[in-house]
Design a protein around this motif. Structure first.
Motif, PDB file in Angstrom:
ATOM      1  N   SER A   2       0.829  -1.210   0.000  1.00 58.16           N
ATOM      2  CA  SER A   2       0.000   0.000   0.000  1.00 58.16           C
ATOM      3  C   SER A   2       0.854   1.248   0.000  1.00 58.16           C
ATOM      4  O   SER A   2       0.626   2.187  -0.768  1.00 58.16           O
ATOM      5  CB  SER A   2      -0.917  -0.009   1.230  1.00 58.16           C
ATOM      6  OG  SER A   2      -1.544   1.234   1.395  1.00 58.16           O
ATOM      7  N   LEU A   6      -8.760  -0.355  -4.410  1.00 56.25           N
ATOM      8  CA  LEU A   6      -7.357  -0.052  -4.154  1.00 56.25           C
ATOM      9  C   LEU A   6      -7.092   1.448  -4.296  1.00 56.25           C
ATOM     10  O   LEU A   6      -6.427   2.061  -3.455  1.00 56.25           O
ATOM     11  CB  LEU A   6      -6.473  -0.835  -5.129  1.00 56.25           C
ATOM     12  CG  LEU A   6      -4.965  -0.622  -4.944  1.00 56.25           C
ATOM     13  CD1 LEU A   6      -4.442  -1.527  -3.844  1.00 56.25           C
ATOM     14  CD2 LEU A   6      -4.211  -0.878  -6.234  1.00 56.25           C
ATOM     15  N   ASP A  46      -5.982   3.350  -1.047  1.00 60.81           N
ATOM     16  CA  ASP A  46      -4.541   3.577  -0.973  1.00 60.81           C
ATOM     17  C   ASP A  46      -4.071   4.860  -1.653  1.00 60.81           C
ATOM     18  O   ASP A  46      -3.001   5.366  -1.320  1.00 60.81           O
ATOM     19  CB  ASP A  46      -3.788   2.384  -1.584  1.00 60.81           C
ATOM     20  CG  ASP A  46      -3.892   1.148  -0.712  1.00 60.81           C
ATOM     21  OD1 ASP A  46      -4.333   1.280   0.444  1.00 60.81           O
ATOM     22  OD2 ASP A  46      -3.543   0.054  -1.186  1.00 60.81           O
ATOM     23  N   ARG A  57      -4.452  -5.881  -3.162  1.00 55.96           N
ATOM     24  CA  ARG A  57      -3.051  -5.679  -2.764  1.00 55.96           C
ATOM     25  C   ARG A  57      -2.223  -6.934  -3.045  1.00 55.96           C
ATOM     26  O   ARG A  57      -1.074  -6.847  -3.488  1.00 55.96           O
ATOM     27  CB  ARG A  57      -2.978  -5.328  -1.281  1.00 55.96           C
ATOM     28  CG  ARG A  57      -3.436  -3.903  -0.963  1.00 55.96           C
ATOM     29  CD  ARG A  57      -3.475  -3.684   0.538  1.00 55.96           C
ATOM     30  NE  ARG A  57      -3.800  -2.312   0.892  1.00 55.96           N
ATOM     31  CZ  ARG A  57      -4.070  -1.903   2.129  1.00 55.96           C
ATOM     32  NH1 ARG A  57      -4.053  -2.785   3.132  1.00 55.96           N
ATOM     33  NH2 ARG A  57      -4.356  -0.643   2.376  1.00 55.96           N
TER      34      ARG A  57
END
Length: 237
Positions: free
Chosen positions: A5, A173, A177, A205
């Motif tokens: 991340s 994601l 992130d 991830r």
């Protein structure tokens, strides 16, 4: 996974530090521009599109992975922003406000195309043999993060890997992130549950880390072969 991340955020975001003086000047410029927009100044509208359109299109491309859809999202974002000017109180920067709007417009585009066949994420996840051992080279995994950070073209490679994720995983994601939304905010944005967000984020991830490591291994192999070829040529000469 948390390491992945942080790596994604570092490489994908292209933030350059600004001095307090430059921030103050930027705020003054944005306030002046906002006043012109509210007054219906056509030149101001054109300036906004010119100044922020490129970054908004780049954001839409991350979510949509399709040029036509990304352009549609940006157009809708500008239209929505101009319609809502009177609701914008200036608490956030104009660029931040526009960024949020284009993210939402991109999510709307994603929901509108859900009828398309969904790509499976399983082929992108880490591979194991019958004994439960990793199929990929452990040495490659151990050195992947350091290798990626050292490469000049790392940012582009990570972006390409993100583009290969299925829509619903790529979207989670990016929201968690890159946009740094929390789990509940992400769930509301995607009209799903917090638990679904957690599961998709973990799998996204995993898949992204595996893709990055595989691409790094391929690039390293190509580089080693090129160096070996150069040495052989030098020896022949």
């Amino acid at each position: 996974m948390e390491e992945c991340s942080e790596l994604v955020r570092t490489l994908v975001e292209d933030r350059s530090p600004q001095s307090p003086k430059s921030n103050c000047a930027g705020n003054e410029n944005e306030r002046e521009l906002l006043a012109q927009l509210r007054a219906g100044d056509e030149d101001a509208f054109g300036l906004v599109v010119q100044r922020y359109g490129g970054r908004m299109l780049a954001t839409a491309r991350r979510f949509l992975n399709n040029e036509c859809d990304a352009q549609d999202a940006v157009q809708e974002a500008f239209a929505s922003a101009f319609r809502a000017l009177n609701k914008f109180n200036g608490d956030a920067m104009l660029s931040t406000w526009l960024h949020r709007i284009v993210v939402n417009a991109s999510l709307v585009q994603l929901r509108s195309r859900r009828r398309r066949s969904e790509q499976r994420i399983e082929p992108l996840l880490p591979r194991f043999d019958h004994d439960g051992e990793w199929v990929d080279d452990p040495a490659t995994r151990a050195d992947a993060t350091e290798t990626i950070l050292e490469r000049r073209d790392s940012r582009e490679m990570v972006r390409r890997c993100i583009e290969r994720l299925p829509d619903k995983y790529r979207c989670v994601l990016l929201l968690r992130d890159i946009e740094e939304l929390d789990t509940e905010e992400t769930a509301r944005s995607l009209a799903t549950t917090a638990n679904t967000v957690k599961v998709r984020l973990h799998r996204a991830r995993q898949a992204l880390k595996t893709l990055i490591e595989r691409d790094s291994a391929v690039l390293s192999d190509i580089s080693n072969r090129a160096q070996s070829s150069d040495r052989n040529c030098a020896t022949s000469v």
